[in-house]
Design a protein around this motif. Structure first.
Motif, PDB file in Angstrom:
ATOM      1  N   ASP A 249       0.820  -1.215   0.000  1.00 10.16           N
ATOM      2  CA  ASP A 249       0.000   0.000   0.000  1.00 10.16           C
ATOM      3  C   ASP A 249       0.854   1.265   0.000  1.00 10.16           C
ATOM      4  OD1 ASP A 249      -2.243  -1.614   0.079  1.00 10.16           O
ATOM      5  OD2 ASP A 249      -2.567  -1.375   2.237  1.00 10.16           O
ATOM      6  N   LYS A 256       4.487   5.080  -8.598  1.00  8.43           N
ATOM      7  CA  LYS A 256       3.708   5.752  -9.636  1.00  8.43           C
ATOM      8  C   LYS A 256       4.323   7.112  -9.984  1.00  8.43           C
ATOM      9  CE  LYS A 256      -0.924   7.477 -10.753  1.00  8.43           C
ATOM     10  NZ  LYS A 256      -0.811   7.041 -12.176  1.00  8.43           N
ATOM     11  N   THR A 273      -0.933   2.316 -13.579  1.00 10.09           N
ATOM     12  CA  THR A 273      -2.219   2.094 -12.927  1.00 10.09           C
ATOM     13  C   THR A 273      -2.022   1.216 -11.704  1.00 10.09           C
ATOM     14  OG1 THR A 273      -2.733   0.069 -14.155  1.00 10.09           O
ATOM     15  CG2 THR A 273      -3.357   2.181 -15.174  1.00 10.09           C
ATOM     16  N   LYS A 274      -3.003   1.212 -10.820  1.00  9.97           N
ATOM     17  CA  LYS A 274      -2.919   0.358  -9.635  1.00  9.97           C
ATOM     18  C   LYS A 274      -2.898  -1.115 -10.030  1.00  9.97           C
ATOM     19  CE  LYS A 274      -2.832  -0.028  -5.102  1.00  9.97           C
ATOM     20  NZ  LYS A 274      -3.882   0.542  -4.236  1.00  9.97           N
ATOM     21  N   GLU A 275      -3.650  -1.461 -11.069  1.00  9.05           N
ATOM     22  CA  GLU A 275      -3.673  -2.848 -11.537  1.00  9.05           C
ATOM     23  C   GLU A 275      -2.299  -3.293 -12.022  1.00  9.05           C
ATOM     24  OE1 GLU A 275      -6.062  -5.661 -14.793  1.00  9.05           O
ATOM     25  OE2 GLU A 275      -6.400  -3.489 -14.723  1.00  9.05           O
ATOM     26  N   GLN A 276      -1.620  -2.439 -12.794  1.00  4.36           N
ATOM     27  CA  GLN A 276      -0.269  -2.767 -13.266  1.00  4.36           C
ATOM     28  C   GLN A 276       0.700  -2.908 -12.100  1.00  4.36           C
ATOM     29  OE1 GLN A 276       0.165   0.671 -15.761  1.00  4.36           O
ATOM     30  NE2 GLN A 276      -0.366  -0.432 -17.643  1.00  4.36           N
ATOM     31  N   TYR A 277       0.570  -2.023 -11.138  1.00  5.55           N
ATOM     32  CA  TYR A 277       1.435  -2.071  -9.957  1.00  5.55           C
ATOM     33  C   TYR A 277       1.255  -3.382  -9.199  1.00  5.55           C
ATOM     34  CZ  TYR A 277       2.972  -1.023  -5.179  1.00  5.55           C
ATOM     35  OH  TYR A 277       3.568  -1.076  -3.949  1.00  5.55           O
ATOM     36  N   LEU A 278       0.008  -3.756  -8.952  1.00 10.95           N
ATOM     37  CA  LEU A 278      -0.253  -4.981  -8.197  1.00 10.95           C
ATOM     38  C   LEU A 278       0.260  -6.205  -8.939  1.00 10.95           C
ATOM     39  CD1 LEU A 278      -3.828  -4.237  -6.822  1.00 10.95           C
ATOM     40  CD2 LEU A 278      -1.656  -4.177  -5.566  1.00 10.95           C
ATOM     41  N   GLN A 279       0.192  -6.185 -10.262  1.00  9.58           N
ATOM     42  CA  GLN A 279       0.750  -7.296 -11.042  1.00  9.58           C
ATOM     43  C   GLN A 279       2.268  -7.334 -10.895  1.00  9.58           C
ATOM     44  OE1 GLN A 279      -0.355  -7.259 -15.175  1.00  9.58           O
ATOM     45  NE2 GLN A 279       0.620  -9.214 -15.616  1.00  9.58           N
ATOM     46  N   SER A 280       2.896  -6.152 -10.899  1.00 10.71           N
ATOM     47  CA  SER A 280       4.359  -6.077 -10.801  1.00 10.71           C
ATOM     48  C   SER A 280       4.884  -6.525  -9.443  1.00 10.71           C
ATOM     49  CB  SER A 280       4.841  -4.650 -11.093  1.00 10.71           C
ATOM     50  OG  SER A 280       4.586  -4.285 -12.429  1.00 10.71           O
TER      51      SER A 280
END
Length: 347
Positions: A249, A256, A273-280
Motif C-alpha cells: 500500500d 507511480k 495504474t494500480k492494476e499494473q502495480y499490483l501485477q508487478s
C-alpha cells in the motif's frame, strides 16, 4: 556466495504525506547515512546512479560514494550507472581510483549507455553517436585500467600519446561492470569482452532474462574467457516493511510518481495504474515489495532463475520518508539477507 546489496538513484519525487519533494541537498546527505547503515548491516554492495534530472538528486555519484567510503569498512561502492558516453574515460578512472584509495580497495565502476539522454546535450554530445560513443569510451576505459601509460588514437574521444594516468586503483584487477536493460546486441558485446554484466530487471517477468544470461555465458565460453570472472548481476525495484500489505500500500504512490515522470518523456512508457502495480509486485512481477519473508523468497527465485552472482534491490524507487527508508534497509540487512544467504549456504 551471492552478493546482496542496494542500488539507488537518489530519487526526489513528491512524498505522499506532504505532496512536496525532498530537496536535492537533503537527499544527498541521506544517501551517505544509508551507505553507512548498509555497511554496518553487512550488505555487500551499494551502487548509485548518475542522472541529470529534477527527480533524481545525484549527477555526480563518485562524490557521494567518496563521502560514503570514509566511514565504512566492508561494503563495496559502485556507480549504477556511470553514463560513459557523455564523460571522459580518463576522469572516470581517476575518480574511481580515488574512491578505491579512500575505501582501501572497495570501489567499482558500473558503466552504461544511460537510459536517460539529458547528459548528451548538457555536455555537447550528439545522440546520433549514441552507440559509437559508448563502445569507444568503454574500450578506452579498459585500456586505462590495464596501462598506466596511455596510448590512444580516438575517433570520438581525444587522442593521447603515451601519457600517464594517475592515481592507480588499489585493486590490481579493478572491477568494471557493464549494465544493460536487456538488449541482445549489448549482451553479445559484453560477453565478447569477457566483462561482468548487470541486467536492469524492472519490468515484466524477470525470468525472461534467462535466455540472455545463457547467451552471455555461451559467447564468453566461445571466446575463451574465464567464466569465473564473467559474473551476472541484476537490480530490481523494491521496498520492505514488517507487514506485507502495508508495504504494498505505501509503495504505490512513490512508484507511480517515478513511472509517470518517465512516461512524460518516453512514448513507449505509460502512466502506472494500480492494476499494473499490483501485477508487478505479485509473485511473477519485477518489483520486490512486501515483508522480509516475501522479499527474500522473491530474491531467491530471481537468483536461481538467472544464476546470479549479485543482486541489488533498488531501494526506493521514488521518494519515501528517510526513516522509513532506513527501516527498509535494516529489514533487508537483518532479516532478508540472512534468509537468502542461508538458502544458498545449504545448497
Amino acid at each position: 556466495m551471492v552478493e546482496l546489496g542496494i542500488s539507488t538513484f537518489g530519487e526526489t519525487t513528491a512524498l505522499e504525506s506532504t505532496g512536496q519533494p525532498i530537496s536535492h541537498d537533503q537527499r544527498i546527505r541521506h544517501l551517505v547515512e544509508e551507505i553507512e547503515l548498509a555497511d554496518q548491516l553487512g550488505l555487500d554492495i551499494y551502487a548509485i546512479g548518475e542522472h541529470h534530472r529534477e527527480d533524481f538528486a545525484v549527477s555526480a555519484p563518485e562524490i557521494v560514494l567518496a563521502a560514503g567510503a570514509v566511514n565504512t569498512k566492508h561494503i563495496r561502492l559502485s556507480s549504477a550507472v556511470t553514463i560513459l558516453s557523455s564523460i571522459d574515460p580518463v576522469r572516470v578512472y581517476q575518480q574511481y581510483a580515488t574512491i578505491d584509495a579512500l575505501s582501501n580497495g572497495r570501489a567499482e565502476i558500473m558503466a552504461g549507455r544511460g537510459s536517460f539522454i539529458e547528459s548528451f546535450p548538457l555536455f555537447g554530445y550528439d545522440l546520433k553517436d549514441y552507440e559509437e560513443l559508448f563502445n569507444e569510451k568503454l574500450d578506452m576505459l579498459l585500456r586505462i585500467k590495464d596501462n598506466t601509460m596511455l596510448r590512444w588514437h580516438g575517433q570520438l574521444t581525444q587522442s593521447v600519446d603515451n601519457r600517464p594516468v594517475y592515481p592507480r586503483a588499489v585493486q590490481e584487477d579493478f572491477p568494471i561492470w557493464v549494465a544493460t536493460g536487456g538488449n541482445v546486441d549489448s549482451t553479445v558485446r559484453i560477453a565478447e569482452q569477457g566483462l561482468p554484466i548487470v541486467y536492469a530487471t524492472i519490468g515484466g517477468n524477470p525470468k525472461a532474462f534467462r535466455q540472455l544470461v545463457r547467451i552471455y555465458k555461451e559467447i564468453g565460453r566461445r571466446h575463451g574467457h574465464d567464466l569465473n570472472k564473467m559474473k551476472v548481476a541484476a537490480h530490481s525495484w523494491g521496498w520492505i516493511e514488517e507487514d506485507r500489505q502495508a508495504a504494498v500500500d505505501h509503495y504505490f504512490f512513490a512508484t507511480k510518481q517515478t513511472v509517470d515522470n518517465i512516461a512524460k518523456d518516453r512514448p513507449h512508457w505509460q502512466e502506472m495504474t494500480k492494476e499494473q502495480y499490483l501485477q508487478s509486485v505479485g509473485p511473477e512481477g519485477a518489483i520486490f515489495v512486501g515483508d522480509p519473508q516475501t522479499v527474500a523468497q522473491k530474491i531467491i527465485k530471481i537468483i536461481e532463475d538467472l544464476e546470479l552472482d549479485r543482486f541489488m534491490l533498488h531501494l526506493p524507487i521514488g521518494s519515501m520518508p528517510h526513516e522509513a527508508t532506513l527501516n527498509a534497509i535494516r529489514l533487508y540487512g537483518q532479516e532478508v539477507a540472512p534468509i537468502v544467504r542461508k538458502h544458498f549456504e545449504a545448497k
